[in-house]
Structures are given as structure tokens and as C-alpha cells.
Motif scaffolding. Structure first.
Motif, PDB file in Angstrom:
ATOM      1  N   PRO A 136      -1.227 -37.413 -13.849  1.00  0.00           N
ATOM      2  CA  PRO A 136      -0.421 -37.897 -14.894  1.00  0.00           C
ATOM      3  C   PRO A 136       0.972 -38.839 -15.171  1.00  0.00           C
ATOM      4  CG  PRO A 136       0.225 -35.742 -13.016  1.00  0.00           C
ATOM      5  CD  PRO A 136      -1.345 -36.304 -12.853  1.00  0.00           C
ATOM      6  N   SER A 137       1.878 -37.962 -14.190  1.00  0.00           N
ATOM      7  CA  SER A 137       2.956 -39.477 -14.422  1.00  0.00           C
ATOM      8  C   SER A 137       2.474 -40.354 -14.716  1.00  0.00           C
ATOM      9  CB  SER A 137       3.532 -39.201 -13.063  1.00  0.00           C
ATOM     10  OG  SER A 137       2.864 -39.588 -11.794  1.00  0.00           O
ATOM     11  N   ALA A 138       1.765 -41.571 -14.039  1.00  0.00           N
ATOM     12  CA  ALA A 138       1.349 -42.606 -14.453  1.00  0.00           C
ATOM     13  C   ALA A 138       0.736 -42.625 -16.013  1.00  0.00           C
ATOM     14  CB  ALA A 138       0.028 -43.283 -14.161  1.00  0.00           C
ATOM     15  N   ILE A 139       0.161 -42.351 -16.964  1.00  0.00           N
ATOM     16  CA  ILE A 139      -0.605 -41.429 -17.630  1.00  0.00           C
ATOM     17  C   ILE A 139       0.976 -41.361 -19.135  1.00  0.00           C
ATOM     18  CG2 ILE A 139      -1.686 -40.978 -19.442  1.00  0.00           C
ATOM     19  CD1 ILE A 139      -3.841 -40.412 -17.547  1.00  0.00           C
ATOM     20  N   THR A 140       1.524 -40.584 -18.409  1.00  0.00           N
ATOM     21  CA  THR A 140       2.784 -40.710 -18.666  1.00  0.00           C
ATOM     22  C   THR A 140       4.127 -41.883 -19.454  1.00  0.00           C
ATOM     23  OG1 THR A 140       2.676 -38.608 -18.338  1.00  0.00           O
ATOM     24  CG2 THR A 140       5.136 -38.987 -19.151  1.00  0.00           C
ATOM     25  N   VAL A 141       4.147 -41.857 -18.249  1.00  0.00           N
ATOM     26  CA  VAL A 141       4.880 -44.001 -18.159  1.00  0.00           C
ATOM     27  C   VAL A 141       4.410 -44.543 -18.662  1.00  0.00           C
ATOM     28  CG1 VAL A 141       5.897 -45.407 -17.107  1.00  0.00           C
ATOM     29  CG2 VAL A 141       5.692 -43.181 -16.373  1.00  0.00           C
ATOM     30  N   GLY A 142       2.812 -44.921 -18.522  1.00  0.00           N
ATOM     31  CA  GLY A 142       2.108 -45.804 -19.830  1.00  0.00           C
ATOM     32  C   GLY A 142       2.576 -45.603 -21.343  1.00  0.00           C
ATOM     33  N   ILE A 143       1.995 -44.122 -21.684  1.00  0.00           N
ATOM     34  CA  ILE A 143       2.222 -44.210 -22.571  1.00  0.00           C
ATOM     35  C   ILE A 143       3.783 -44.418 -23.232  1.00  0.00           C
ATOM     36  CG2 ILE A 143       1.944 -42.050 -25.017  1.00  0.00           C
ATOM     37  CD1 ILE A 143       0.061 -41.316 -23.234  1.00  0.00           C
ATOM     38  N   TYR A 144       4.545 -44.155 -22.787  1.00  0.00           N
ATOM     39  CA  TYR A 144       6.333 -43.870 -22.834  1.00  0.00           C
ATOM     40  C   TYR A 144       6.362 -45.731 -23.123  1.00  0.00           C
ATOM     41  CZ  TYR A 144      11.378 -44.052 -22.143  1.00  0.00           C
ATOM     42  OH  TYR A 144      12.508 -44.405 -22.966  1.00  0.00           O
ATOM     43  N   VAL A 145       5.599 -46.823 -22.586  1.00  0.00           N
ATOM     44  CA  VAL A 145       6.324 -48.266 -22.067  1.00  0.00           C
ATOM     45  C   VAL A 145       5.685 -48.576 -23.628  1.00  0.00           C
ATOM     46  CG1 VAL A 145       6.285 -50.121 -21.042  1.00  0.00           C
ATOM     47  CG2 VAL A 145       6.906 -48.224 -19.728  1.00  0.00           C
ATOM     48  N   VAL A 146       4.559 -48.025 -23.630  1.00  0.00           N
ATOM     49  CA  VAL A 146       3.531 -49.195 -25.043  1.00  0.00           C
ATOM     50  C   VAL A 146       4.069 -48.655 -26.602  1.00  0.00           C
ATOM     51  CG1 VAL A 146       1.805 -48.773 -26.456  1.00  0.00           C
ATOM     52  CG2 VAL A 146       1.223 -48.815 -23.390  1.00  0.00           C
ATOM     53  N   VAL A 147       4.748 -46.849 -26.342  1.00  0.00           N
ATOM     54  CA  VAL A 147       5.499 -46.823 -27.531  1.00  0.00           C
ATOM     55  C   VAL A 147       6.332 -47.083 -27.805  1.00  0.00           C
ATOM     56  CG1 VAL A 147       3.851 -45.057 -28.530  1.00  0.00           C
ATOM     57  CG2 VAL A 147       5.852 -44.809 -27.231  1.00  0.00           C
ATOM     58  N   HIS A 148       7.155 -47.538 -27.095  1.00  0.00           N
ATOM     59  CA  HIS A 148       8.441 -48.229 -26.644  1.00  0.00           C
ATOM     60  C   HIS A 148       8.754 -49.531 -26.784  1.00  0.00           C
ATOM     61  CE1 HIS A 148       9.077 -43.777 -26.415  1.00  0.00           C
ATOM     62  NE2 HIS A 148      10.590 -43.676 -26.781  1.00  0.00           N
ATOM     63  N   GLY A 149       7.361 -50.300 -27.162  1.00  0.00           N
ATOM     64  CA  GLY A 149       7.367 -51.220 -26.501  1.00  0.00           C
ATOM     65  C   GLY A 149       8.666 -52.174 -27.819  1.00  0.00           C
TER      66      GLY A 149
END
Lengths: 91, 252
Positions: free
Chosen positions: B122-135
Motif C-alpha cells: 500500500p505504501s508504494a502505491i500511495t507514494v506512486g499516486i502522490y508522485v504522479v498527481v503532484h508532477g
């Protein structure tokens, strides 16, 4: 150039040498991961956090996984070949 | 060529190369001493004209969005190449070793490693989504976030279950994700062509700099690239995993 940048450059130079010098491919993969981490630090201290972010995931997870799996497949093939040769010798 | 001759050749060429490199490096400009006009113009318009606080994302997904199309399809076609090369060949068979693929054991894989790996999902998926949408706001973006997203399912494998990883990220689903991402990015460009007449010209309201829905097409392009990249990595890894764990034999 700051001390941090010089240290990062030195770490990359040593790490690159270590990857080449590692004799066993299996160990080489781990050294490669550590080398990737040093590259990550290098990009970060040279003010390229975007590149650093890509590097950390690709070099510590993406590439080692592929190399490890390829190594496993090669080894499996070698074992099969040995079995095959032994059978031929017995027969 | 004998070892002696090769060493002698290196003895001449090595120091020569080193000398030339040292001369070249001493002539390099200092770090940060960049005087090109292009770079200065870009730093000037990043926030004011494009409303993006991360200039690298602004470059990738807007100012030079067309270059990213090429990069994206390099990734796409290389993954297609991997799929093509690692396909199941004549004489090979898919054979699921129950005890191995279902629950393979790393040498010394402990319960704590498994717990850690499962916590990583879950942490990798959360960080991944965060990094994508805050590009468009902070360093990161579609590519970086996409790779981090792909690590999520991979952690399931670290926990010792390849078949469960396949359940979390079915091959069909990641293939669809990859294709949708690649197509989506091209569609963002086409949107520019349709609505404002230029391929990859921004056609979405720019919003307020610093807000998550700002910088026009960048969040959209970032999400498309994120999908494409995470799909591409998962498709590639799955092919390698299948080769190593499931496909057996082959023509001798």
C-alpha cells in the motif's frame, strides 16, 4: 563545487569500479543496486531531484529484478544441460 | 593477440586517454554556470506562463511535450519487443510448480520480511499516486510515479507469492493499462490539435499555480504517462517471471 558533490562523485567512481570488479553475477546485481543508490545521491546533490527519483526506483528495483530472473533462467538451463549430458554418458 | 601485447597497447592508450580527458575536464564550465538563452527563458516562463512550479514536468509534458511522445513509444515498443522475445516457444510448456510458484521461498525469507513486503504494497502505491498527481508541483511526475506504482505488486512477490502478484496485477489488466496510457498521452496532444490548432499546445485552463489541478494539460499527461510506465514495467517483469518460474523446457 561543494564537499557533498565531490563525495558523491567519488562514491560513483568507486561504485562503478566495484560493479565491474564483482566476480559473481549474483553478487554483481547487489553491487549494481548500491551503485544505483550512489548515482541517486549524485543526481540529488547536483540539483536534479526528478532524475534522482527515476534512478532510485529503476536502479534499485527495476533492473536488479530483471537481471536476477534472467540469471535464474540461465542457471536452470545449465542444470538441464548437465542432466542431459549425464544421461547420454550413462546411456 | 597475446596478453602481453594487449597490456602494452593499454599501456600506451590508457594514459593517453586519461591525459586527453583531464585536459577536457579542466576546460568544462563550473557546475551551475549555464548561460544559454533557452534555459533562462524557460526558467522565466515556468510559473508565469505555464503555471507549473516544477519546471522539469513543464518541459516534459508541455513545452517539449512532443519529445515525450517519442520517449513514451520507445518504452512501449521495447516492452512489446520483450513480450515478443520471451513468448512461449515451441517445445516449451507452461508448468506451474505448485510449491514453487504459489509460495516460493527465498533462502532465509523470514516472517518479518514478508510482513515488511506486504506493508510495502500500500505504501508504494500511495507514494506512486502522490508522485504522479503532484508532477506539476514538486519533483516527480508520470515516469517516476509510474515506476513506484509498479513496485507495489512486485512487493507481493517479495512476500513470497508470485501467483498472488499475478492476482493483484493480472497480465490483461496491466497490458490494458499500458496501452491506455500510451494512447491517452497521444490523445492529450491530439486535444491540442483539435481545440487550439497545434499538436501538444495546452488546451485546458491553467488554474492557479500551486494548486493540484493547475498547469493545464500537465496533470492529465502525467497520469497517462504514469499508467503507461507502470503497465510497461509490470508487463516486462511478468514476462521475466513467467520465463523463470513457469515456462519449462524447450528445444534442445
Amino acid at each position: 563545487m561543494t564537499i557533498l558533490q565531490i563525495a558523491a562523485l567519488a562514491a560513483v567512481a568507486i561504485g562503478g569500479g566495484a560493479v565491474v570488479a564483482a566476480p559473481d553475477p549474483l553478487r554483481q546485481v547487489i553491487v549494481l543496486g548500491v551503485y544505483g543508490l550512489s548515482l541517486t545521491v549524485l543526481f540529488f546533490v547536483f540539483q536534479a531531484p526528478d532524475v534522482s527519483l527515476s534512478e532510485i526506483v529503476v536502479s534499485t528495483v527495476g533492473l536488479p529484478v530483471m537481471v536476477l530472473l534472467a540469471l535464474r533462467k540461465v542457471r536452470e538451463h545449465e542444470l538441464e544441460q548437465e542432466d542431459h549430458d549425464e544421461q547420454e554418458q550413462e546411456g | 593477440m597475446s596478453r602481453g601485447v594487449r597490456l602494452a597497447l593499454f599501456g600506451i592508450a590508457g594514459p593517453g586517454l586519461a591525459a586527453v580527458l583531464v585536459i577536457a575536464f579542466t576546460g568544462l564550465p563550473d557546475f551551475g554556470a549555464y548561460h544559454g538563452i533557452y534555459g533562462q527563458v524557460l526558467t522565466g516562463i515556468g510559473v508565469s506562463v505555464r503555471h507549473a512550479t516544477d519546471l522539469v514536468t513543464a518541459l516534459n509534458f508541455d513545452i517539449r511535450g512532443f519529445d515525450t511522445v517519442g520517449e513514451e513509444f520507445i518504452l512501449f515498443s521495447s516492452v512489446v519487443g520483450v513480450v515478443l522475445i520471451l513468448r512461449e516457444l515451441r517445445g516449451e510448456e507452461e508448468e506451474v510448480h505448485q510449491e514453487e510458484s504459489d509460495e516460493h521461498h527465498f533462502a532465509g525469507a523470514s516472517a518479518s520480511l514478508r510482513a515488511l513486503a506486504l506493508g510495502l504494497v500500500p505504501s508504494a502505491i500511495t507514494v506512486g499516486i502522490y508522485v504522479v498527481v503532484h508532477g506539476q508541483l514538486t519533483p516527480g511526475g508520470g515516469f517516476q510515479g509510474g515506476v513506484i506504482l509498479a513496485v507495489g505488486p512486485l512487493a507481493v512477490f517479495l512476500a513470497g507469492r508470485y501467483m498472488s502478484m499475478k492476482a493483484l496485477a493480472p497480465t490483461v489488466l496491466v497490458e490494458i493499462g499500458e496501452s491506455l496510457g500510451a494512447a491517452g498521452y497521444a490523445l492529450v496532444g491530439l486535444g491540442g490539435l483539435i481545440f487550439v490548432g497545434v499538436f501538444f499546445k495546452n488546451f485546458i485552463p491553467l488554474g492557479i499555480p500551486g494548486h493540484i489541478l493547475s498547469a493545464g494539460q500537465m496533470p492529465l499527461a502525467s497520469i497517462a504517462v504514469g499508467l503507461e510506465v507502470s503497465g510497461a514495467f509490470l508487463v516486462g517483469w511478468t514476462q521475466f517471471f513467467d520465463q523463470a518460474m513457469i515456462i519449462q523446457g524447450g528445444e534442445q
